[in-house]
Design a protein around this motif. Structure first.
Motif, PDB file in Angstrom:
ATOM      1  N   ALA A 143      33.324  40.498  47.226  1.00 43.54           N
ATOM      2  CA  ALA A 143      34.692  40.660  46.726  1.00 43.54           C
ATOM      3  C   ALA A 143      34.707  41.539  45.484  1.00 43.54           C
ATOM      4  CB  ALA A 143      35.290  39.293  46.372  1.00 43.54           C
ATOM      5  N   VAL A 144      35.760  42.330  45.364  1.00 42.17           N
ATOM      6  CA  VAL A 144      36.021  43.053  44.124  1.00 42.17           C
ATOM      7  C   VAL A 144      36.413  42.030  43.062  1.00 42.17           C
ATOM      8  CG1 VAL A 144      37.535  44.729  43.004  1.00 42.17           C
ATOM      9  CG2 VAL A 144      36.830  45.082  45.380  1.00 42.17           C
ATOM     10  N   GLU A 145      35.718  42.067  41.924  1.00 40.79           N
ATOM     11  CA  GLU A 145      36.010  41.083  40.885  1.00 40.79           C
ATOM     12  C   GLU A 145      36.582  41.735  39.626  1.00 40.79           C
ATOM     13  OE1 GLU A 145      32.345  38.897  40.369  1.00 40.79           O
ATOM     14  OE2 GLU A 145      32.205  38.453  42.510  1.00 40.79           O
ATOM     15  N   SER A 146      36.054  42.896  39.268  1.00 40.30           N
ATOM     16  CA  SER A 146      36.519  43.577  38.052  1.00 40.30           C
ATOM     17  C   SER A 146      35.990  45.007  38.066  1.00 40.30           C
ATOM     18  CB  SER A 146      35.972  42.872  36.802  1.00 40.30           C
ATOM     19  OG  SER A 146      34.572  43.090  36.715  1.00 40.30           O
ATOM     20  N   LYS A 147      36.530  45.832  37.197  1.00 41.90           N
ATOM     21  CA  LYS A 147      36.066  47.210  37.116  1.00 41.90           C
ATOM     22  C   LYS A 147      34.597  47.256  36.658  1.00 41.90           C
ATOM     23  CE  LYS A 147      38.620  50.492  35.012  1.00 41.90           C
ATOM     24  NZ  LYS A 147      39.026  51.535  34.002  1.00 41.90           N
ATOM     25  N   GLU A 148      34.261  46.414  35.689  1.00 39.87           N
ATOM     26  CA  GLU A 148      32.893  46.412  35.172  1.00 39.87           C
ATOM     27  C   GLU A 148      31.912  46.101  36.306  1.00 39.87           C
ATOM     28  OE1 GLU A 148      35.541  44.759  33.794  1.00 39.87           O
ATOM     29  OE2 GLU A 148      35.758  46.533  32.517  1.00 39.87           O
ATOM     30  N   GLN A 149      32.272  45.054  37.077  1.00 41.15           N
ATOM     31  CA  GLN A 149      31.414  44.648  38.199  1.00 41.15           C
ATOM     32  C   GLN A 149      31.235  45.811  39.173  1.00 41.15           C
ATOM     33  OE1 GLN A 149      33.385  43.447  41.423  1.00 41.15           O
ATOM     34  NE2 GLN A 149      31.918  41.939  42.262  1.00 41.15           N
ATOM     35  N   LEU A 150      32.338  46.424  39.583  1.00 41.91           N
ATOM     36  CA  LEU A 150      32.268  47.497  40.581  1.00 41.91           C
ATOM     37  C   LEU A 150      31.465  48.685  40.057  1.00 41.91           C
ATOM     38  CD1 LEU A 150      35.651  47.999  42.446  1.00 41.91           C
ATOM     39  CD2 LEU A 150      33.590  46.819  43.202  1.00 41.91           C
TER      40      LEU A 150
ATOM     41  N   GLU B 174      22.355  55.451  42.997  1.00 43.86           N
ATOM     42  CA  GLU B 174      20.965  55.841  42.724  1.00 43.86           C
ATOM     43  C   GLU B 174      20.069  55.813  43.956  1.00 43.86           C
ATOM     44  OE1 GLU B 174      20.876  53.613  38.390  1.00 43.86           O
ATOM     45  OE2 GLU B 174      19.345  53.130  39.893  1.00 43.86           O
ATOM     46  N   THR B 175      20.355  54.843  44.871  1.00 44.84           N
ATOM     47  CA  THR B 175      19.469  54.677  46.031  1.00 44.84           C
ATOM     48  C   THR B 175      19.751  55.709  47.113  1.00 44.84           C
ATOM     49  OG1 THR B 175      20.994  53.259  47.233  1.00 44.84           O
ATOM     50  CG2 THR B 175      19.497  52.164  45.675  1.00 44.84           C
ATOM     51  N   GLY B 176      20.844  56.440  46.963  1.00 45.13           N
ATOM     52  CA  GLY B 176      21.162  57.431  47.987  1.00 45.13           C
ATOM     53  C   GLY B 176      22.160  56.949  49.027  1.00 45.13           C
ATOM     54  N   ALA B 177      22.562  55.667  48.959  1.00 45.92           N
ATOM     55  CA  ALA B 177      23.580  55.188  49.914  1.00 45.92           C
ATOM     56  C   ALA B 177      24.896  55.891  49.623  1.00 45.92           C
ATOM     57  CB  ALA B 177      23.737  53.677  49.813  1.00 45.92           C
ATOM     58  N   ARG B 178      25.743  56.034  50.647  1.00 48.96           N
ATOM     59  CA  ARG B 178      26.935  56.858  50.514  1.00 48.96           C
ATOM     60  C   ARG B 178      28.247  56.084  50.598  1.00 48.96           C
ATOM     61  NH1 ARG B 178      25.870  62.127  52.029  1.00 48.96           N
ATOM     62  NH2 ARG B 178      27.940  62.465  51.135  1.00 48.96           N
ATOM     63  N   ILE B 179      28.151  54.829  51.037  1.00 49.93           N
ATOM     64  CA  ILE B 179      29.385  54.085  51.302  1.00 49.93           C
ATOM     65  C   ILE B 179      29.343  52.754  50.561  1.00 49.93           C
ATOM     66  CG2 ILE B 179      30.873  53.137  53.124  1.00 49.93           C
ATOM     67  CD1 ILE B 179      29.321  55.034  55.102  1.00 49.93           C
ATOM     68  N   MET B 180      30.458  52.419  49.932  1.00 47.31           N
ATOM     69  CA  MET B 180      30.524  51.157  49.194  1.00 47.31           C
ATOM     70  C   MET B 180      31.466  50.193  49.883  1.00 47.31           C
ATOM     71  SD  MET B 180      31.088  50.539  45.155  1.00 47.31           S
ATOM     72  CE  MET B 180      30.780  48.892  44.457  1.00 47.31           C
ATOM     73  N   ARG B 181      31.066  48.946  49.955  1.00 47.47           N
ATOM     74  CA  ARG B 181      31.931  47.915  50.516  1.00 47.47           C
ATOM     75  C   ARG B 181      32.450  47.042  49.374  1.00 47.47           C
ATOM     76  NH1 ARG B 181      30.830  42.979  53.433  1.00 47.47           N
ATOM     77  NH2 ARG B 181      32.357  42.356  51.895  1.00 47.47           N
ATOM     78  N   GLY B 182      33.531  46.321  49.621  1.00 46.54           N
ATOM     79  CA  GLY B 182      34.077  45.417  48.613  1.00 46.54           C
ATOM     80  C   GLY B 182      35.422  44.943  49.092  1.00 46.54           C
ATOM     81  N   GLY B 183      35.666  43.648  49.028  1.00 51.35           N
ATOM     82  CA  GLY B 183      36.888  43.091  49.579  1.00 51.35           C
ATOM     83  C   GLY B 183      37.948  42.860  48.519  1.00 51.35           C
TER      84      GLY B 183
ATOM     85  N   GLY C 140      42.649  45.066  43.360  1.00 50.45           N
ATOM     86  CA  GLY C 140      41.295  45.312  43.856  1.00 50.45           C
ATOM     87  C   GLY C 140      41.187  46.662  44.538  1.00 50.45           C
ATOM     88  N   LEU C 141      42.199  47.020  45.301  1.00 51.42           N
ATOM     89  CA  LEU C 141      42.200  48.322  45.970  1.00 51.42           C
ATOM     90  C   LEU C 141      42.168  49.445  44.941  1.00 51.42           C
ATOM     91  CD1 LEU C 141      44.905  47.660  48.743  1.00 51.42           C
ATOM     92  CD2 LEU C 141      42.418  47.767  49.047  1.00 51.42           C
ATOM     93  N   GLN C 142      42.938  49.276  43.875  1.00 55.97           N
ATOM     94  CA  GLN C 142      42.971  50.309  42.827  1.00 55.97           C
ATOM     95  C   GLN C 142      41.606  50.471  42.175  1.00 55.97           C
ATOM     96  OE1 GLN C 142      46.120  48.601  40.560  1.00 55.97           O
ATOM     97  NE2 GLN C 142      47.757  49.592  41.756  1.00 55.97           N
ATOM     98  N   LEU C 143      40.943  49.340  41.941  1.00 56.78           N
ATOM     99  CA  LEU C 143      39.610  49.414  41.326  1.00 56.78           C
ATOM    100  C   LEU C 143      38.631  50.127  42.258  1.00 56.78           C
ATOM    101  CD1 LEU C 143      39.361  45.874  39.685  1.00 56.78           C
ATOM    102  CD2 LEU C 143      39.891  48.063  38.576  1.00 56.78           C
TER     103      LEU C 143
END
Lengths: 337, 337, 337, 337
Positions: A103-110, A119-128, A146-149
């Motif tokens: 889940a999206v919790e806060s801007k700092e978390q995201l 850094e790892t080279g992954a290209r897609i981020m998930r978060g609810g 959450g969507l805005q973040l």
């Protein structure tokens, strides 16, 4: 379909079945055996239906033999579908990794997690932003905030965003923010929602239902394709079995099977499949070896404080190590990460 | 909840767990055994959460011990709930029968079936205007037109109407026409829909999800109750198992279990549970014997021509006979039909 | 174990539970919460039993918290067990491959397949002389004649032999011929047979039961270990789920879980897990990636004519290619083939 | 069987399938549709086998259409089988009750329970001398001593005895003492044991396997019938599903289905099906309503001290009440107790 008659079906009953099939638009083909008569019904079952044959006197069994899906079928389209978003391809040579918090919790978390993923080279981020929770008392997500973040995170880190929609009423909003719209396991047969996302021009990640057969899963994809949206990505995430040690039973055999039956790309979410972080990395490797087009992993900087699914989340450090190992397996099976 | 520590957990790890529990609001109770230490966490798990304990070093297992539902629990309300609609009571002495076609097809169809149902003494009619279908090519229901026909049927025959809602956007419409709003098996964890019906003043029939545990089913009821709607009727309709002869596996044991754990009434739908009309009557009798507060049966005047689920529908004649037999069983277990 | 009392349990009922626990040899630890009292029972559940606590008035639930297996547990033996037969090690660095036909059919068949297997570098040959068949009319195996053919094959090709025993009466014979004695999925809880093989000095390959939890599987191993035979190799071969496309659902997550809970080696049989040869190679690769200590594969020179399980057998050519690919994956995860 | 060809199968591939079918002894019947060709194979699948058709090029799917059992089938024998032991009939008008403890513990225990059972009018006593236990550390039964105590009980109280056999080596002994030989759920596919009891002249109670389909269960009966023993009584005792509240999921729909497919009598064991005594009586009533020919119930004078399965045992008092209620339901469905 094939109709198996009772061993003591009369000629009249057989004729009756044949007549009914023909009036429904089928051609009927009789095979009289010593023990039983079998009737083959030739025609398009999808449009002609079953004509109530099962209820006719003398009928023992009706066996459908055609795949009920068309648009999702590899028969229809031999070439595998590659879903392309900018320069990211899902279903191509590269195994794509989608990582991030439950889940999206806060801007700092995201931001913290996004930096580590990047850094790892992954290209897609998930978060609810909208979270389906078994309990009404559990954290239900930050919704539009959450969507805005997520959008801010995309902008800052250049990662694509995949996030879940649960309700047709919030779909316009989700579609505005997401790069990939996720349909969760509990909504795999929410047919109105499927139809709605089928009308958007955005890729859809369709998770397999908890108790969905592979055929039902492809039929759910068919709902989306049938509305005109060709970009469906299937996601195996574990099915329900009697085993209680794991949260679900990750059915990795669905990967080669889906790739055989359908042209759609298929990825694997071992985090939800297993439910315990310790066993997620080996199953991520196994998913790549089985031929998955991508892997979705829950990553959290501080799983202990996660508002949702901490127990199945990898720390960024463990995630980084898993990326290296997945890359090695990808190479061993002729792909890259 | 109870925390089981590893057999080689250190004192520091144990102390760490205790501290974390206490800072989350729990009281911690240590039990040091020869092989392991167990920590009992005393407090309200529903509001305090799991505090990420599973992830702390030295923790082997965390076992929740409280029921996660409150409003649906018989602990909260010892007296069984009786849902009352006019002079019809669900959850009282009378076993209520809900009968009718899978889908509303036409006025003639509804009136014909309604007349036959009425004759048997049943009080509630079922019929779907919005149909969840595995295939996008199957008949999807008459929508609002279907609701209107149901309303006409109610007026003419004096039967109560139960019909399904699939989408929060059509809920206002469905609620306007229905006496009981049905949430189908595929929407049992459509949490936004559950919340919405929870805000209406209409009884809700909540079908058990295809792969829902009894606890998850009661948690879905909790979503509705938590919004202020006290009139939830649970409906067992079969769960998914490995057996393929039946459409689903009707879990009749859920009837006495739900009545033990919860105060809510529970009914049984053997038509969907079994999927073959021939085996529906004995399972209807078994449901009554097991203590169900009602039975839901698919009835169609011409199953052969039914647009949906003909194979599991009883003819009015078979339905009439089943009513007589159910009445005998109801009497044998101290109830009436 | 932990005893959860009813919310309205009386002091007398609580005291009664405590007394009963203490007289059974437990120490009891009370935790009084606001809603409920929890009692921790400290002692060896395996020997002390449950003392009928569940039936005492005021008791709501009894939750066992100790692993019921001891000898199979990694708690008991931290170092992983390596089963050694001559210079072949199962559970060590090398992923061992066991290949061969479902059933022994003839000397020509065995020699032909053995030659092809040998070429690939695999060290162990499988082949059934006694076959558990769902139908009494299906080929039941060559019995002792089959064992003799296997022995000839071993002699000629220098491969180790794994073959199944189904009956305690034929165990002496099977043990005489086999290098590894296989207990099939249907006999995983044939406790007399388990005890008997536990008295032999031969490694035992214990297949997971079709509907066995991981815990029950380890308990079956415990029966063997408890008789003094330390050389148990576990074999995941698919469990029963609702999915019908595959013969079974291969639960690869059991591999890392078993390696976490137990010190015993674990291998995977994707042929039976999937049941269709086409999908066997990707699942073999996935098994290696997931950390399996070995893979068992059905190989037949002429699957079309196989007396048993032709549909899931690889040809020697396909098997050879799969060996090469498995070797690459093994290397990617730090092992070798 | 019916063979479905790929949509792009060539004429040569189709011809190849036809030739192979014919050389295996089938007659082949072609139905060419627009999308696909279907081939009906006419002949006895049981003896002719599948001829490896699934592996031929161009074949997509092979669908068996004949029931694989013959002797157990109602097609073979329309009249229902009544198993007669002295003046007790199983499968006739009377619903037979088999009651008693899980395990034989002592003469006092057996005599006490037998007296109470006798009073209620039940005619058959159950009790295990050989006990299949998940744990090697649990009570495994009194063995021959237990059989002797059962025989003494029969003599004193005039009850018939049903008791379990687990091992072909002890079968002669068990058969000497028992009136009905029980094959437990874990041995339903112990084919050597099935064959052995098939050679005895004693009725066999065949419990459904934990994860056995109805078809597999009837195939297990076929093993017994095929050896010449016609007196098989089937016993539904719960199957494994994802639900964890109950020990198993009692599949009562198997009762009418078995009675439709087979001529063999079928009884129900709700004690093992549910695992908690509180829910056993309603499920016993439901079993009678569903049409079962008998009910098997665990009864113990002091469940608290039972060496096995106390939690699911009824006290004699509760059992007596349940008998009265079952008699009422039996009458309501046209039978007697």
């Amino acid at each position: 379909m094939v109709i198996v008659m009772n061993h003591n079906a009369t000629d009249e009953q057989i004729e009756n079945v044949v007549n009914r099939l023909e009036s429904a638009g089928y051609r009927a083909h009789l095979s009289r055996g010593i023990e039983r008569t079998i009737i083959g019904a030739i025609g398009d079952e999808t449009s002609l239906g079953d004509a109530g044959i099962e209820l006719l006197p003398g009928v023992e069994n009706v066996i459908p033999i055609m795949q009920p899906y068309k648009l999702a079928s590899r028969v229809m389209k031999e070439q595998g579908t590659i879903v392309t978003i900018g320069d990211v391809e899902i279903g191509g040579e590269t195994v794509q990794v989608m990582a991030g918090p439950c889940a999206v919790e806060s801007k700092e978390q995201l931001f913290e997690i996004a930096g580590r993923i990047k850094e790892t080279g992954a290209r897609i981020m998930r978060g609810g932003a909208y979270k389906p929770r078994t309990s009404p008392y559990a954290f239900q997500g930050l919704a539009e905030k959450g969507l805005q973040l997520l959008a801010e995170t995309r902008e800052k880190f250049g990662l694509l965003i995949v996030t879940e929609v649960m309700d047709p009423r919030t779909l316009p909003l989700v579609a505005e923010y997401a790069d990939i719209i996720q349909i969760g396991t509990r909504n795999m047969q929410n047919f109105y929602l499927l139809r709605e996302v089928g009308r958007y021009n955005k890729p859809v990640l369709l998770k397999r239902g908890l108790s969905a057969t592979i055929e039902e899963w492809l039929m759910a994809a068919e709902y989306i394709l049938n509305e005109g949206n060709p970009d469906v990505i299937l996601c195996e995430r574990g099915i329900r079995s009697f085993e209680t040690f794991t949260r679900n039973t990750l059915d990795l055999s669905s990967v080669p099977i889906v790739k055989h039956l359908s042209h759609l790309p298929v990825i694997v979410d071992p985090s939800h499949g297993i439910g315990k972080f310790r066993f997620v990395p080996p199953m991520a490797l196994a998913a790549v070896a089985a031929g998955a087009d991508g892997v979705m992993l829950e990553v959290h900087s501080n799983p202990l404080e996660a508002l949702c699914d901490g127990a199945q989340s990898l720390t960024p450090k463990k995630f980084g190590k898993t990326m290296v190992r997945m890359a090695a397996v990808a190479q061993a099976v002729g792909r890259k990460l």
